[in-house]
Design an enzyme around this catalytic site. Structure first.
Site, PDB file in Angstrom:
ATOM      1  N   PRO A  43       0.800  -1.219   0.000  1.00 33.74           N
ATOM      2  CA  PRO A  43       0.000   0.000   0.000  1.00 33.74           C
ATOM      3  C   PRO A  43       0.838   1.277   0.000  1.00 33.74           C
ATOM      4  O   PRO A  43       0.307   2.367   0.051  1.00 33.74           O
ATOM      5  CB  PRO A  43      -0.827  -0.113   1.280  1.00 33.74           C
ATOM      6  CG  PRO A  43      -0.007  -0.983   2.170  1.00 33.74           C
ATOM      7  CD  PRO A  43       0.736  -1.932   1.261  1.00 33.74           C
ATOM      8  N   ASP A  66       7.461   3.700 -10.529  1.00 31.56           N
ATOM      9  CA  ASP A  66       6.376   4.469 -11.128  1.00 31.56           C
ATOM     10  C   ASP A  66       5.888   5.507 -10.129  1.00 31.56           C
ATOM     11  O   ASP A  66       6.445   5.650  -9.044  1.00 31.56           O
ATOM     12  CB  ASP A  66       5.248   3.558 -11.639  1.00 31.56           C
ATOM     13  CG  ASP A  66       4.556   2.777 -10.535  1.00 31.56           C
ATOM     14  OD1 ASP A  66       4.704   3.116  -9.337  1.00 31.56           O
ATOM     15  OD2 ASP A  66       3.837   1.816 -10.861  1.00 31.56           O
ATOM     16  N   LYS A  88       3.224   6.057 -16.304  1.00 38.36           N
ATOM     17  CA  LYS A  88       2.388   7.134 -16.819  1.00 38.36           C
ATOM     18  C   LYS A  88       1.900   7.973 -15.654  1.00 38.36           C
ATOM     19  O   LYS A  88       1.735   7.490 -14.540  1.00 38.36           O
ATOM     20  CB  LYS A  88       1.186   6.563 -17.569  1.00 38.36           C
ATOM     21  CG  LYS A  88       1.568   5.780 -18.802  1.00 38.36           C
ATOM     22  CD  LYS A  88       0.333   5.261 -19.490  1.00 38.36           C
ATOM     23  CE  LYS A  88       0.719   4.471 -20.720  1.00 38.36           C
ATOM     24  NZ  LYS A  88      -0.426   3.911 -21.395  1.00 38.36           N
TER      25      LYS A  88
END
Length: 104
Positions: A43, A66, A88
């Site tokens: 998490p 990321d 992204k």
């Protein structure tokens, strides 16, 4: 990431994370040159990383991450490790709302 070839490896970065790892787990898997570990951060809470994940962060030359990886997790990395973003980011692709410049 669990390896049967667990060795005694000293990670001497002088950081609290390295000292804590050494105190908690005297030996852990050594990251070999050219080897890639895939580590899930769960998490995102740095307190929930496994000791093996911390060992990898303290040894890695390059960390590919990321946008979901918490900056506190990345802060545990070895000094001098190259951080490489791969992913992204959310982008609003809706056309802008039409507005008019009327003054009433």
């Amino acid at each position: 990431m669990q390896s049967e070839d667990t060795q005694s490896v000293r990670v001497d970065t002088g950081t609290p994370a390295a000292e804590a790892l050494a105190a908690l787990r005297g030996s852990y898997p050594k990251l070999a040159p050219g080897e890639v570990w895939l580590v899930g951060a769960g998490p995102g809470d740095p307190g929930l990383l496994t000791l093996d994940a911390l060992a990898g962060l303290l040894q890695a030359d390059v960390i590919v991450h990321d946008a979901l990886v918490d900056s506190r997790v990345l802060a545990l990395a070895r000094r001098g490790a190259q951080m490489q973003f791969a992913g992204k980011r959310a982008v609003d692709r809706r056309p802008p709302k039409k507005t008019s410049a009327h003054s009433w």
